[in-house]
Design a protein around this motif. Structure first.
Motif, PDB file in Angstrom:
ATOM      1  N   GLU A  48     -81.393  44.858  59.074  1.00 35.29           N
ATOM      2  CA  GLU A  48     -80.033  44.340  59.101  1.00 35.29           C
ATOM      3  C   GLU A  48     -80.017  42.901  59.619  1.00 35.29           C
ATOM      4  OE1 GLU A  48     -75.608  45.531  60.812  1.00 35.29           O
ATOM      5  OE2 GLU A  48     -77.279  46.892  61.154  1.00 35.29           O
ATOM      6  N   LEU A  49     -80.869  42.615  60.570  1.00 33.74           N
ATOM      7  CA  LEU A  49     -80.963  41.261  61.122  1.00 33.74           C
ATOM      8  C   LEU A  49     -81.518  40.278  60.086  1.00 33.74           C
ATOM      9  CD1 LEU A  49     -80.308  39.944  63.824  1.00 33.74           C
ATOM     10  CD2 LEU A  49     -82.663  40.389  64.530  1.00 33.74           C
ATOM     11  N   VAL A  50     -82.527  40.691  59.334  1.00 33.47           N
ATOM     12  CA  VAL A  50     -83.079  39.837  58.273  1.00 33.47           C
ATOM     13  C   VAL A  50     -82.010  39.540  57.227  1.00 33.47           C
ATOM     14  CG1 VAL A  50     -84.713  39.766  56.339  1.00 33.47           C
ATOM     15  CG2 VAL A  50     -85.489  40.525  58.587  1.00 33.47           C
ATOM     16  N   ALA A  82     -79.427  37.184  58.709  1.00 35.16           N
ATOM     17  CA  ALA A  82     -79.958  35.822  58.830  1.00 35.16           C
ATOM     18  C   ALA A  82     -80.038  35.141  57.470  1.00 35.16           C
ATOM     19  CB  ALA A  82     -81.341  35.854  59.475  1.00 35.16           C
ATOM     20  N   TRP A  83     -80.387  35.902  56.460  1.00 36.68           N
ATOM     21  CA  TRP A  83     -80.520  35.327  55.117  1.00 36.68           C
ATOM     22  C   TRP A  83     -79.156  34.956  54.537  1.00 36.68           C
ATOM     23  CZ3 TRP A  83     -84.942  33.781  53.026  1.00 36.68           C
ATOM     24  CH2 TRP A  83     -84.915  33.362  51.697  1.00 36.68           C
ATOM     25  N   GLU A  94     -73.759  40.069  68.019  1.00 38.26           N
ATOM     26  CA  GLU A  94     -74.231  41.183  67.189  1.00 38.26           C
ATOM     27  C   GLU A  94     -75.721  41.027  66.878  1.00 38.26           C
ATOM     28  OE1 GLU A  94     -73.133  43.529  63.068  1.00 38.26           O
ATOM     29  OE2 GLU A  94     -71.716  42.084  63.880  1.00 38.26           O
ATOM     30  N   SER A  95     -76.174  39.794  66.706  1.00 44.71           N
ATOM     31  CA  SER A  95     -77.592  39.543  66.457  1.00 44.71           C
ATOM     32  C   SER A  95     -78.436  40.010  67.628  1.00 44.71           C
ATOM     33  CB  SER A  95     -77.845  38.051  66.232  1.00 44.71           C
ATOM     34  OG  SER A  95     -77.109  37.583  65.143  1.00 44.71           O
ATOM     35  N   LEU A  96     -78.006  39.673  68.826  1.00 46.76           N
ATOM     36  CA  LEU A  96     -78.748  40.090  70.013  1.00 46.76           C
ATOM     37  C   LEU A  96     -78.746  41.609  70.150  1.00 46.76           C
ATOM     38  CD1 LEU A  96     -77.609  37.360  72.555  1.00 46.76           C
ATOM     39  CD2 LEU A  96     -79.784  37.518  71.327  1.00 46.76           C
TER      40      LEU A  96
END
Length: 188
Positions: free
Chosen positions: A145-147, A150-151, A159-161
């Motif tokens: 989900e983070l990738v 980020a993309w 939320e990223s952290l």
């Protein structure tokens, strides 16, 4: 999916196979009789594999970035890939602890290899609108989900952290399992 496919096969499975092969030939045991400490020995064995895997992902993502005018957040993408690779590396050390031979590594690596690719595919195709917490808690779910965030962009910093926490949790669990089960002498 690309990050986890490279990570699962090029990094995770190769680390398990390499360590099982070195253990079976007593190479790990001989290395322990040198002046190097255990962490230095493990780093020396897994670092080349990790570097090759990172280069593979960097080249592929670089090509995709060149043709798609993405990623939206390069630093977040790097953090996501590093977290995913740390998780797979730690899981590789843990799995190597219960793998007695390189031949057996073909079997012992399947659940995590296919599972992490499956989770990445599931999230890549279906998103995380339903079963959000289940998807995030599975190995690689929050990193996927983070990738994607980020993309594509639009992922808030808070939320990223939060998405890094489950992946780093898997790192802690895998390191604890590796410390408990990893053996330097051949397994019977």
């Amino acid at each position: 999916m690309l990050v986890f496919t490279v990570g699962a096969f090029s990094l995770y499975a190769t680390i398990v196979t390499t360590l099982a092969a070195r253990r079976q030939t007593l190479f790990l045991k001989r290395l322990r009789s040198t002046a190097l400490g255990d962490p230095a020995i493990l780093i020396g064995l897994v670092l080349p594999v990790a570097v090759v895997s990172v280069i593979q992902v960097a080249v592929m993502l670089g090509v995709f970035a060149a043709v798609s005018d993405r990623p939206a957040d390069v630093l977040l993408l790097v953090a996501a890939v590093v977290a995913a690779f740390l998780m797979l590396l730690a899981l590789g050390l843990a799995t190597a602890g219960v793998t007695s031979s390189p031949e057996q590594a073909q079997v012992t690596t399947l659940p995590i290899s296919l599972g992490s690719i499956g989770v990445a595919s599931w999230i890549g195709i279906a998103g995380t609108e339903s079963l959000t917490w289940l998807k995030r808690l599975l190995p690689g779910g929050s990193a996927t989900e983070l990738v994607i965030g980020a993309w594509n962009g639009g992922l808030p910093v808070a939320e990223s952290l939060l998405l890094l926490v489950p992946t780093l949790g898997w790192v802690v669990v895998a390191v604890a399992l590796a410390a408990r089960y990893f053996r330097w002498e051949p397994r019977r």
